[in-house]
Design a protein around this motif. Structure first.
Motif, short mmCIF file in Angstrom:
data_model
loop_
_atom_site.label_atom_id
_atom_site.label_comp_id
_atom_site.label_asym_id
_atom_site.label_seq_id
_atom_site.Cartn_x
_atom_site.Cartn_y
_atom_site.Cartn_z
N LEU A 145 0.80 -1.22 0.00
CA LEU A 145 0.00 0.00 0.00
C LEU A 145 0.83 1.26 0.00
O LEU A 145 0.30 2.36 0.03
N THR A 146 2.15 1.11 0.00
CA THR A 146 3.03 2.28 -0.09
C THR A 146 3.16 2.67 -1.56
O THR A 146 3.59 1.87 -2.38
N ALA A 147 2.75 3.88 -1.85
CA ALA A 147 2.72 4.31 -3.25
C ALA A 147 4.12 4.32 -3.85
O ALA A 147 5.07 4.80 -3.23
N PRO A 148 4.25 3.79 -5.06
CA PRO A 148 5.55 3.87 -5.73
C PRO A 148 5.82 5.29 -6.21
O PRO A 148 4.89 6.11 -6.34
N THR A 149 7.06 5.57 -6.45
CA THR A 149 7.44 6.89 -6.96
C THR A 149 7.82 6.77 -8.43
O THR A 149 8.19 5.70 -8.91
N SER A 150 7.72 7.87 -9.13
CA SER A 150 8.06 7.89 -10.55
C SER A 150 8.90 9.12 -10.85
O SER A 150 8.73 10.17 -10.22
N GLN A 151 9.80 8.96 -11.81
CA GLN A 151 10.61 10.08 -12.27
C GLN A 151 10.59 10.10 -13.79
O GLN A 151 10.85 9.08 -14.43
N THR A 152 10.22 11.22 -14.36
CA THR A 152 10.28 11.38 -15.81
C THR A 152 11.71 11.76 -16.17
O THR A 152 12.22 12.78 -15.71
N LEU A 153 12.34 10.92 -16.97
CA LEU A 153 13.77 11.08 -17.27
C LEU A 153 14.03 11.97 -18.48
O LEU A 153 14.93 12.82 -18.46
N THR A 154 13.31 11.73 -19.54
CA THR A 154 13.50 12.50 -20.77
C THR A 154 12.12 12.88 -21.31
O THR A 154 11.13 12.23 -20.97
N PRO A 155 12.04 13.94 -22.10
CA PRO A 155 13.14 14.65 -22.76
C PRO A 155 13.86 15.62 -21.82
O PRO A 155 13.25 16.23 -20.97
N THR A 156 15.17 15.72 -22.04
CA THR A 156 15.98 16.67 -21.28
C THR A 156 16.35 17.88 -22.12
O THR A 156 16.66 18.94 -21.57
N ALA A 157 16.36 17.73 -23.44
CA ALA A 157 16.74 18.84 -24.32
C ALA A 157 15.63 19.90 -24.32
O ALA A 157 14.43 19.57 -24.37
N GLN A 158 16.03 21.15 -24.30
CA GLN A 158 15.03 22.21 -24.30
C GLN A 158 14.31 22.28 -25.65
O GLN A 158 13.13 22.60 -25.71
N PHE A 159 15.04 21.95 -26.72
CA PHE A 159 14.45 21.95 -28.06
C PHE A 159 14.76 20.64 -28.76
O PHE A 159 15.79 20.02 -28.51
N GLN A 160 13.84 20.24 -29.62
CA GLN A 160 14.04 19.06 -30.44
C GLN A 160 14.41 19.48 -31.87
O GLN A 160 14.12 20.60 -32.29
N LYS A 161 15.03 18.58 -32.59
CA LYS A 161 15.33 18.84 -34.00
C LYS A 161 14.37 18.10 -34.92
O LYS A 161 14.49 18.17 -36.13
N SER A 162 13.39 17.41 -34.29
CA SER A 162 12.42 16.66 -35.05
C SER A 162 11.08 16.71 -34.32
O SER A 162 11.04 16.92 -33.10
N SER A 163 10.01 16.50 -35.06
CA SER A 163 8.69 16.49 -34.43
C SER A 163 8.49 15.26 -33.54
O SER A 163 7.72 15.29 -32.58
N SER A 164 9.14 14.16 -33.88
CA SER A 164 9.05 12.94 -33.09
C SER A 164 10.28 12.82 -32.20
O SER A 164 11.41 13.04 -32.66
N PHE A 165 10.07 12.45 -30.97
CA PHE A 165 11.19 12.33 -30.03
C PHE A 165 10.83 11.34 -28.93
O PHE A 165 9.66 10.99 -28.73
N GLY A 166 11.84 10.90 -28.22
CA GLY A 166 11.64 9.91 -27.17
C GLY A 166 11.30 10.53 -25.82
O GLY A 166 11.79 11.59 -25.46
N VAL A 167 10.45 9.84 -25.08
CA VAL A 167 10.11 10.19 -23.71
C VAL A 167 10.36 8.95 -22.85
O VAL A 167 9.99 7.83 -23.24
#
Length: 670
Positions: free
Chosen positions: A444-466
């Motif tokens: 019953l202890t809630a798990p934690t989550s961390q969003t790792l990426t995207p880290t870049a302020q800008f992308q060079k493509s419309s599609s990118f990884g998260v």
């Protein structure tokens, strides 16, 4: 005959009392207590070590009382004199992880002499009231009833108040088997005694908070020979109105017929209407008795013990009554053949109602509703067997199971849903555990989550990884089952604009990464949260990770169509580019933006030129596109502006007859 080694009380989880102990308010919340999954807490068993053992043989000895304190520490009482190799004299306190609280044992010293601890209750101030079969506590005379200070030291004044001079001192005639603490702080005890300091108080008595006998209560029980109960009391508890529910092996209460179960007012006046509703009460071909009583949130009364009938109805060792005392046929129908054992008369000794209304039942049985369950079973609120719990049953064993049957005498819930089990056994589910073990709490202890990426302020493509990652914390007493799924959401805005509402992107994804298909000239901010694998408990949303897809060159306004040549460019944003060589040519956004960081996606080459960038009428910087070596597409940004600027964003060619080939304009208010 009634087995003298038996003693059990019921516990109400999510209400107010556990064996007379006031539970912390969090215990009434369904989010704080849930149903255990029937999995052995191995670290707890490891920490209890040799557990409750006989001083002479080293065999497992009997645990008869278990109470969980509000601080998570666990009081364990019984016949034993040794716990994990330490002399403890019938009572030990464990830390929440199962290790012995040595400071408590040191203060209690030789403990309860001349017998055993059968029942324990904790008062609101942390004082510990103990009943059983004993003459002294750490050398202090205290016949069958005593009180300890929260640190384990004997409350000598309490013992002195219990007794008077002469032969008729204290509780005379037999042991104390049940204790409950009333809201007033007064202490009600039941057992096998018949007088208190020479005053008739058959098997039931009340003491003031200082330990002095309450003679008014004894008087309310009736006059001799119809005072109190005419047989042994095994359990005393309270309903939600403060009435006393008393179970055991008796035929009358204050002179009125009331077989094995009776209800009294808080001040000791028998409830004749309740007795009348019970009819002929409990029955069996041989000996019958009640050993445990619990009330459900609905007010209905759960009764366990050793019996095969109630008021003419067949029911094996458990029955449910209405709040008025009448038989509940639905419960009996659902439980079917009830609780049975193949080797002896079965018996239910402890019942816990969990926060979801379901029931945990422990005792001397190995089958429930015809299904092999071991000595603990999980039922719905209306007695339907949980077979998934039965599959996880932690079957108890004894060193020689052909001679001794393992039994559960007491179940006590912890605030996180873990259940401490006391009884007579040497192992639980194959794990060595002498006399005490724990069913691990659900995760019953809630798990934690961390969003790792995207880290870049800008992308060079419309599609990118998260990507994201989760952690399920290891918590003492819980089954750590890990992260089962994630939810991932995002917010978006036009580049340099205000973020909008959240959009759920991945509502239930098992993997920890995915490719996002974005749109040009859009900022995206992603967050994630993790969901526990078995219970579905979901953690908080993580901090956001933000990125921006630059505005496509085609979305920008040209100062002169002839000044810019637009072409298809594979792999570039929207697969297009705009090229100019004439100084002063520019591309500009159609709307005003808020800007803190700005740049371009452009071709860099040995013959490439340069551009200036403006926000409104203010020039904010210059970018050179020239580089040696092979030409390549690149994201080039200005240093972060010292303050937020607002206006249309413009890229102006500052070179003459040099290549300026733009793919996009990167804008961010961050």
């Amino acid at each position: 005959m009634l087995r003298t080694s038996r003693r059990a009380t019921a516990t109400k989880v999510g209400s107010v009392l556990i064996a007379g102990m006031l539970i912390a308010s969090v215990a009434s919340s369904a989010s704080a207590i849930d149903v255990t999954q029937g999995v052995v807490d191995v670290p707890f068993s490891t920490n209890t070590g040799a557990g409750a053992t006989d001083v002479y043989s080293g065999d497992p000895d009997l645990v008869m009382a278990v109470v969980v304190q509000t601080d998570g520490k666990i009081l364990v009482g019984g016949i034993f004199t040794i716990f994990n190799g330490k002399p403890v004299g019938g009572l030990v306190r464990l830390n929440p992880d199962g290790t012995v609280d040595d400071a408590f044992s040191d203060r209690l010293d030789v403990g309860f002499e001349g017998g055993s601890v059968r029942t324990i209750a904790v008062q609101n101030d942390g004082s510990i009231v103990v009943g059983g079969v004993f003459d002294t506590v750490n050398g202090v005379p205290s016949l069958h009833l005593a009180r300890l200070k929260p640190n384990g030291a004997v409350d000598v004044r309490f013992s002195q108040q219990l007794t008077s001079t002469g032969d008729n001192t204290g509780l005379v005639g037999g042991s104390v088997r049940g204790i409950t603490i009333q809201a007033s702080g007064k202490i009600v005890v039941g057992g096998r005694f018949n007088t208190v300091n020479g005053v008739d108080s058959n098997r039931l008595a009340r003491f003031n908070s200082d330990g002095s006998p309450d003679t008014t209560f004894s008087s309310n029980l009736g006059t001799s020979p119809n005072n109190g109960l005419d047989g042994a009391v095994e359990v005393v508890t309270q309903d939600s109105s403060g009435n006393l529910l008393v179970g055991g092996q008796f035929d009358t209460a204050s002179g009125s017929s009331s077989v094995d179960l009776a209800r009294f007012s808080a001040d000791g006046v028998v409830d004749s209407g309740f007795a009348s509703a019970m009819g002929s009460g409990f029955s069996r071909l041989s000996i019958h008795f009640v050993s445990t009583v619990a009330t459900q949130d609905s007010g209905k009364i759960l009764v366990g013990g050793s019996f095969t009938g109630f008021d003419g109805h067949s029911t094996n060792n458990i029955v449910r009554l209405s709040s008025g005392g009448s038989y509940d046929s639905v419960f009996t129908t659902n439980v079917g053949s009830g609780f049975e054992t193949t080797s002896d008369s079965a018996q239910v000794d402890s019942i816990i109602e969990m926060s979801d209304g379901s029931l945990l039942v422990g005792g001397d049985f190995d089958k429930t509703s015809g299904v092999v369950t071991g000595q603990v079973a999980h039922l719905s609120a209306d007695a339907v067997l949980d077979t998934s719990f039965a599959a996880n049953t932690f079957a108890l064993t004894m060193p020689d199971s052909t001679v001794l049957n393992p039994s559960v005498y007491k179940l006590a819930a912890q605030p996180n849903g873990a259940v401490v089990v006391g009884g007579w056994f040497s192992s639980v589910g194959g794990v060595a555990s002498s006399g005490v073990a724990r069913l691990a709490a659900p995760d019953l202890t809630a798990p934690t989550s961390q969003t790792l990426t995207p880290t870049a302020q800008f992308q060079k493509s419309s599609s990118f990884g998260v990507s994201w990652v989760g952690t399920d914390p290891v918590v003492t007493g819980e089954v750590t089952s890990g992260v089962g799924q994630y939810e991932v959401r995002y917010r978006r805005s036009i580049s340099g604009g205000a973020l909008g509402a959240y959009v759920m992107w991945k509502p239930a994804i098992v993997t920890t990464s995915a490719t996002f298909a974005g749109a040009p000239d859009t900022q995206y901010c992603f967050s994630s949260r993790a969901r526990e694998a078995t219970t579905g408990v979901t953690g908080d949303w993580s901090a956001e990770k933000c990125t921006t897809v630059p505005a496509d060159d085609r979305a920008l306004t040209r100062n002169a169509p002839t000044a810019w040549k637009r072409a298809a460019s594979s792999g570039w944003i929207a697969s297009t580019s705009s090229e100019a060589k004439l100084k002063g040519s520019y591309l500009i956004t159609s709307s005003s933006r808020s800007v803190r960081t700005v740049g371009v996606v452009a071709l860099r080459c040995s013959n490439c030129g340069s551009v200036d960038i403006y926000v409104g009428s203010s020039k904010v910087g210059s970018i050179s596109l020239k580089k040696s070596g092979s030409a390549s597409r690149a994201l080039l940004t200005l240093p972060r502006l010292t303050s937020l600027k607002t206006g249309k964003v413009k890229v102006v060619v500052t070179s003459t007859n040099k290549v300026v080939k733009l793919d996009g304009l990167a804008i961010s208010a961050r």
